[in-house]
Design a protein around this motif. Structure first.
Motif, short mmCIF file in Angstrom:
data_model
loop_
_atom_site.label_atom_id
_atom_site.label_comp_id
_atom_site.label_asym_id
_atom_site.label_seq_id
_atom_site.Cartn_x
_atom_site.Cartn_y
_atom_site.Cartn_z
N GLU A 87 23.69 -6.46 10.88
CA GLU A 87 22.82 -7.06 11.93
C GLU A 87 23.20 -6.65 13.27
OE1 GLU A 87 24.53 -8.48 9.51
OE2 GLU A 87 22.91 -9.53 8.11
N SER A 88 24.22 -6.27 13.70
CA SER A 88 24.33 -6.07 14.83
C SER A 88 24.08 -4.62 15.40
CB SER A 88 25.80 -6.56 15.48
OG SER A 88 26.64 -6.05 14.85
N THR A 89 24.31 -3.61 14.58
CA THR A 89 24.21 -2.26 15.04
C THR A 89 23.05 -1.57 14.17
OG1 THR A 89 25.92 -1.63 13.23
CG2 THR A 89 26.82 -2.04 15.19
N LEU B 212 6.55 -6.89 32.22
CA LEU B 212 6.59 -7.98 31.20
C LEU B 212 7.33 -7.34 30.28
CD1 LEU B 212 2.93 -9.12 30.68
CD2 LEU B 212 5.12 -10.54 31.19
N GLU B 213 7.31 -6.06 29.95
CA GLU B 213 7.87 -5.44 28.79
C GLU B 213 9.61 -5.56 28.99
OE1 GLU B 213 6.54 -1.17 28.42
OE2 GLU B 213 4.72 -2.13 27.63
N GLU B 214 9.89 -5.25 30.47
CA GLU B 214 11.19 -5.43 30.70
C GLU B 214 11.88 -6.91 30.46
OE1 GLU B 214 13.42 -3.26 31.40
OE2 GLU B 214 14.99 -4.62 32.41
N LYS B 215 10.94 -7.92 30.85
CA LYS B 215 11.33 -9.25 30.77
C LYS B 215 11.59 -9.49 29.11
CE LYS B 215 10.76 -11.60 34.69
NZ LYS B 215 9.91 -11.90 35.43
N ASP B 216 10.43 -8.99 28.49
CA ASP B 216 10.53 -9.02 26.91
C ASP B 216 11.96 -8.37 26.25
OD1 ASP B 216 9.20 -10.19 24.81
OD2 ASP B 216 9.16 -8.00 23.95
N ARG B 217 12.41 -7.43 27.08
CA ARG B 217 13.58 -6.73 26.42
C ARG B 217 14.66 -7.53 26.88
NH1 ARG B 217 17.11 -3.33 27.58
NH2 ARG B 217 16.64 -3.49 29.78
N ILE B 218 14.83 -8.16 28.09
CA ILE B 218 15.94 -8.95 28.48
C ILE B 218 16.11 -10.35 27.44
CG2 ILE B 218 16.56 -10.50 30.37
CD1 ILE B 218 15.45 -8.53 32.26
N LYS B 219 14.76 -10.74 27.16
CA LYS B 219 14.83 -12.04 26.22
C LYS B 219 15.25 -11.84 24.96
CE LYS B 219 11.93 -12.79 23.30
NZ LYS B 219 10.50 -12.62 22.80
N SER B 220 14.99 -10.41 24.42
CA SER B 220 15.40 -9.80 23.22
C SER B 220 17.05 -9.72 23.23
CB SER B 220 14.74 -8.48 22.76
OG SER B 220 13.10 -8.77 22.56
N TYR B 222 19.15 -11.42 24.78
CA TYR B 222 19.74 -12.55 24.88
C TYR B 222 19.49 -13.35 23.55
CZ TYR B 222 19.53 -17.61 26.19
OH TYR B 222 19.81 -18.82 26.19
N VAL B 223 18.45 -13.14 22.72
CA VAL B 223 18.59 -13.55 21.47
C VAL B 223 19.28 -13.01 20.72
CG1 VAL B 223 16.69 -13.83 19.26
CG2 VAL B 223 15.89 -14.38 21.72
N LEU B 224 19.64 -11.82 20.73
CA LEU B 224 20.31 -11.02 19.83
C LEU B 224 21.75 -11.33 20.09
CD1 LEU B 224 20.05 -8.43 18.20
CD2 LEU B 224 20.92 -7.05 20.02
N ARG B 225 22.07 -11.66 21.43
CA ARG B 225 23.64 -12.18 21.55
C ARG B 225 23.87 -13.53 20.99
NH1 ARG B 225 26.82 -11.02 26.81
NH2 ARG B 225 28.01 -12.29 25.27
N VAL B 226 22.84 -14.56 21.18
CA VAL B 226 22.99 -15.91 20.80
C VAL B 226 22.92 -15.79 19.40
CG1 VAL B 226 21.69 -18.01 21.06
CG2 VAL B 226 21.92 -16.77 22.73
N THR B 281 14.58 -8.62 15.97
CA THR B 281 15.33 -8.44 17.35
C THR B 281 15.66 -7.16 17.62
OG1 THR B 281 15.77 -10.75 17.53
CG2 THR B 281 16.47 -9.34 19.44
N ARG B 282 16.43 -6.73 16.70
CA ARG B 282 17.09 -5.42 16.79
C ARG B 282 16.31 -4.18 16.56
NH1 ARG B 282 20.08 -5.49 12.36
NH2 ARG B 282 18.55 -4.02 11.43
N ILE B 283 15.04 -4.51 15.63
CA ILE B 283 14.11 -3.54 15.53
C ILE B 283 13.43 -3.48 16.71
CG2 ILE B 283 12.03 -2.87 14.45
CD1 ILE B 283 12.95 -4.34 11.98
#
Lengths: 129, 441
Positions: A87-89, B212-220, B222-226, B281-283
């Motif tokens: 999931e992470s990598t 917007l793309e950059e913001k979306d990336r930041i959001k993604s 964040y979602v990934l970490r959470v 999110t990873r994709i």
């Protein structure tokens, strides 16, 4: 009875695994960090090591696995690696386990661990001994 | 900002100019023919046809050249395109001057066709280059008029159109020149004012889009970490519940067992949701997918195996048919297998007992068409446009299956679009659905 060393920094997961493994009378010891795990492995000479891939750093588990396979004492001790890494990598472990250079482990399991699955993997890894 | 060169889409605009030039060639031939035959005005028609021919020849050359540089797409493509546009417009001005000269010079009202070139220049080129083209047109005009006036060049009198030859009439020449030259510059001024503003807007929009793309990336991120953190805890919870449920910590009474089982199941569902969220999110965050050649046939068969047991449990007929010509394609095998398995699993999930699920894979030359149809509950017209949106679940799907992430189809869409393919659904509520995927080989 076979001695199993769990190297994982998540105490709850360690405790759950301990209960599952002790139900089959395995002797379980555990370690919370990669380096401490290496020391314990040297001192205790376990029959099987269960190793979490992600501890202090994302790749600590890999480093520990390589060090274990280099060690005179533990070269032949099977390693069961625990991952949540897909999931992470995005790495797929299916084709990588068993590749001596890349990932020198004998088998791997994805978290969360089903008790039966854990026991059968442990049994088959110890079976060859 | 003044000389902001239009780079985005310049190549497309040059193609547009080439199309216009074909019309111009036909227009010249048609006009010469009708003036001669219908208006009975004598013209140097052979010369004019020759110029039209030359126009056609260099248009073809530009067309072929453009195709070639577009295919090779060298790093300095915008510079080359800009140069090509400049050369083309200058050549057009030369051709038009020649056409006008051989058909009456200053007497020919088509002289105002120079305005079109000014507008085209303003659309294609920078403001400065447009003014330079206007100056070039003015110079050509003055040169033609003076050479005809001083008889260095023969004047071709438009007998029958103007009462008498005007090429030596000073007042007429002055009047036309003032009107003509001012029109050229005014046309450039007006057209560039509009197009420069449009280009500025286009640039602002592009920048906003990037932001917007950059913001979306930041959001993604964040979602990934959470989600990753949540998943760690879920793993531990599930890891602790399961030994209890299996009685490894001692026998439970039925009430305890029931509640622990419910907790474990809910944790499992939450876990699937977090996994799906992590996956999409990873994709999204990955710049490129690792691709390679793989057998689509085997991959599709794996996907069928994945749902076979579930279909059997529901007494469903699961069939598939793969065109013999379909085998190796290039892509990210794991993701394609997952996508096909996902669609098949959806079909099985949303088709009542005893229904049918069928997969067809057809060869379409440089692509393959994967069709997965079922005799299930279908998707309502209102839901079809939103079915691939993240977290969206159709009403009838929710009614049938309370749990679902609403992420499966958005992951499928993301995967297919990453492969430069297309995915869409055809469905009628109550009758069934067909999911279609086109994948380039």
């Amino acid at each position: 009875m076979a001695k199993i060393l769990i190297i994982d920094d998540d105490p709850d997961i360690v405790e759950a695994m301990r209960i599952v493994l002790e139900s089959k009378n395995y002797l379980v010891s555990s370690s919370k960090s990669g380096d401490d795990g290496l020391r314990k492995a040297e001192a205790e000479k376990p029959d099987l090591i269960i190793l979490d891939v992600m501890m202090e750093t994302i790749s600590k588990g890999f480093e520990v696995a390589r060090d274990l396979k280099k060690s005179q004492k533990n070269r032949d001790v099977p390693i069961l690696m625990l991952t949540a890494i897909k999931e992470s990598t995005g790495l797929d472990f299916k084709n990588e386990a068993g590749d001596e250079d890349w990932l020198p482990v004998d088998d791997y399991m994805e978290k969360p661990l089903k008790p039966q699955e854990l026991l059968s993997k442990v049994e088959s890894l110890l079976g060859g001994r | 900002m003044e000389n902001l060169a239009p780079q985005e889409g310049l190549i497309e605009r040059i193609y547009w100019l080439i199309r216009l030039r074909w019309i111009a060639v036909a227009g010249v031939i048609f006009t010469v023919l009708s003036i001669e035959k219908i208006a009975n005005i004598p013209l140097r028609s052979l010369t004019l046809y020759t110029i039209a021919f030359i126009l056609g020849v260099y248009n073809l050359i530009f067309f072929l050249y453009l195709n070639r540089i577009k295919r090779n797409s060298p790093p300095d493509l915008p510079t080359i395109a800009n140069r090509v546009a400049n050369i083309q417009i200058s050549l057009d001005l030369l051709s038009l001057t020649a056409l006008i000269h051989f058909s009456g010079g200053i007497e020919n009202p088509f002289i105002f066709y120079f305005i079109f070139h000014m507008i085209i220049a303003s659309i294609l080129l920078s403001r400065r280059a447009s003014y330079l083209q206007a100056t070039f047109a003015t110079a050509l005009f003055i040169l033609m008029v003076s050479l005809e006036y001083f008889n260095f060049l023969e004047h071709h009198y438009l007998n029958g159109f103007v009462a008498y030859s005007l090429h030596a009439n000073k007042i007429y020449i002055l009047g036309i020149s003032v009107a003509f030259i001012s029109t050229l510059y005014l046309a450039v001024y007006m057209a560039t004012s509009i197009s420069v503003k449009l280009r500025q807007k286009e640039k602002i929009l592009q920048e906003a889009n990037l932001l917007l793309e950059e913001k979306d990336r930041i959001k993604s991120n964040y979602v990934l970490r959470v989600s990753h953190d949540i998943k760690e805890h879920l793993s531990a919870i599930q890891g602790c519940l399961d030994p209890v449920l299996q009685g490894l910590t001692g026998e439970l009474n039925p009430g305890q067992k029931d509640l622990v089982r419910r907790s474990s199941e809910r944790t499992g569902k939450l876990m699937s949701f977090v996994r799906a969220l992590l996956e999409i999110t990873r994709i999204k965050l990955s710049k490129e997918m690792e691709t390679g050649p793989f057998s689509l046939r085997k991959t599709a068969e794996n996907a069928v195996n994945f749902v076979e047991a579930r279909a059997k449990d529901k007494d469903m007929r699961l069939s598939y048919n793969i065109d013999p010509a379909v085998d190796v394609i290039t892509g990210a095998q794991i993701y394609i297998e997952e996508t096909i398995a996902n669609l098949l699993a959806n079909s099985v999930k949303y088709t009542p007992k005893g229904g049918r699920v069928d997969m067809k894979i057809k060869d379409k030359g440089d692509s393959v068409l994967i069709q997965i149809s079922d005799t299930g509950i279908g998707i309502s017209k209102d839901d079809i446009p939103r079915i691939f949106d993240e977290f969206y679940r159709a009403k009838n799907a929710k009614a049938l299956e309370r749990d679902g992430t609403g992420l499966g189809l958005s992951i499928a869409k993301e995967v297919i679009e990453r492969h430069k393919g297309k995915i869409w659904v055809e469905s009628e509520e109550g009758k069934g659905s067909t999911f279609n995927i086109v994948l380039p080989k």
